[in-house]
Scaffold this motif. Sequence first.
Motif, PDB file in Angstrom:
ATOM      1  N   UNK A  31       9.057   6.146 -38.288  1.00 60.06           N
ATOM      2  CA  UNK A  31       9.275   5.017 -37.604  1.00 60.06           C
ATOM      3  C   UNK A  31      10.667   4.974 -37.249  1.00 60.06           C
ATOM      4  N   UNK A  32      11.790   5.395 -37.906  1.00 55.10           N
ATOM      5  CA  UNK A  32      13.014   5.069 -37.663  1.00 55.10           C
ATOM      6  C   UNK A  32      13.622   5.813 -36.522  1.00 55.10           C
ATOM      7  N   UNK A  33      12.682   6.880 -36.095  1.00 50.13           N
ATOM      8  CA  UNK A  33      13.117   7.869 -35.443  1.00 50.13           C
ATOM      9  C   UNK A  33      12.087   7.853 -34.067  1.00 50.13           C
ATOM     10  N   UNK A  34      11.351   6.810 -33.909  1.00 50.10           N
ATOM     11  CA  UNK A  34      10.525   6.376 -32.702  1.00 50.10           C
ATOM     12  C   UNK A  34       9.102   7.006 -32.927  1.00 50.10           C
ATOM     13  N   UNK A  35       8.629   7.219 -34.027  1.00 48.79           N
ATOM     14  CA  UNK A  35       7.075   7.516 -34.187  1.00 48.79           C
ATOM     15  C   UNK A  35       6.631   6.755 -34.992  1.00 48.79           C
ATOM     16  N   UNK A  70      11.709  15.513 -32.393  1.00 50.11           N
ATOM     17  CA  UNK A  70      12.933  15.226 -32.957  1.00 50.11           C
ATOM     18  C   UNK A  70      12.399  14.485 -34.131  1.00 50.11           C
ATOM     19  N   UNK A  71      11.744  13.561 -34.449  1.00 47.72           N
ATOM     20  CA  UNK A  71      11.301  12.623 -35.549  1.00 47.72           C
ATOM     21  C   UNK A  71      10.565  13.630 -36.651  1.00 47.72           C
ATOM     22  N   UNK A  72       9.586  14.353 -35.981  1.00 52.82           N
ATOM     23  CA  UNK A  72       8.954  15.309 -36.982  1.00 52.82           C
ATOM     24  C   UNK A  72      10.024  16.406 -37.748  1.00 52.82           C
ATOM     25  N   UNK A  73      10.943  16.955 -36.747  1.00 50.77           N
ATOM     26  CA  UNK A  73      11.744  17.835 -37.394  1.00 50.77           C
ATOM     27  C   UNK A  73      12.837  17.087 -38.260  1.00 50.77           C
ATOM     28  N   UNK A  74      13.150  15.936 -37.904  1.00 52.11           N
ATOM     29  CA  UNK A  74      13.907  14.962 -39.128  1.00 52.11           C
ATOM     30  C   UNK A  74      13.235  14.944 -40.419  1.00 52.11           C
ATOM     31  N   UNK A  75      11.898  14.323 -40.437  1.00 50.25           N
ATOM     32  CA  UNK A  75      11.194  14.326 -41.321  1.00 50.25           C
ATOM     33  C   UNK A  75      11.095  15.664 -42.187  1.00 50.25           C
ATOM     34  N   UNK A  76      10.815  16.606 -41.446  1.00 52.63           N
ATOM     35  CA  UNK A  76      10.696  17.915 -42.334  1.00 52.63           C
ATOM     36  C   UNK A  76      11.983  18.407 -42.888  1.00 52.63           C
TER      37      UNK A  76
END
Length: 114
Positions: A31-35, A70-76
């Motif tokens: 959520x913080x990264x737009x997802x 980008x949000x998924x990469x940060x979460x991973x």
Amino acid sequence: MPLYEHVLIARQDLSNAQAEGLIEHFGTILADNGGKVVDSEYWGVKTMAYKINKNRKGHYLFLRSDAPAAAVQEMERLARLHDDVMRILTVKVDQHEEGPSVQMQKREERRERR
């Protein structure tokens, strides 16, 4: 935005509440990264086929998300750094299926294979 499904395996010595708290933790990262997290499920403690970090069992967590890459990469990235997460699998899907995942369905409710 692209649609993703994530499966996380957490350490077996966590409590159920702590394992479910990981869903909220990684949901806020998205959520913080737009997802956003569309749906989440806690599959429970399951025995694995082989040991991972000297663990025979693990808490399985399932997330369906609608997020930019980008949000998924940060979460991973943060999941790999998290001490409680042993493995993570992310799959990009065309659309999310309605209802519970196959893991949560009763055997009678599942569709027959073709």
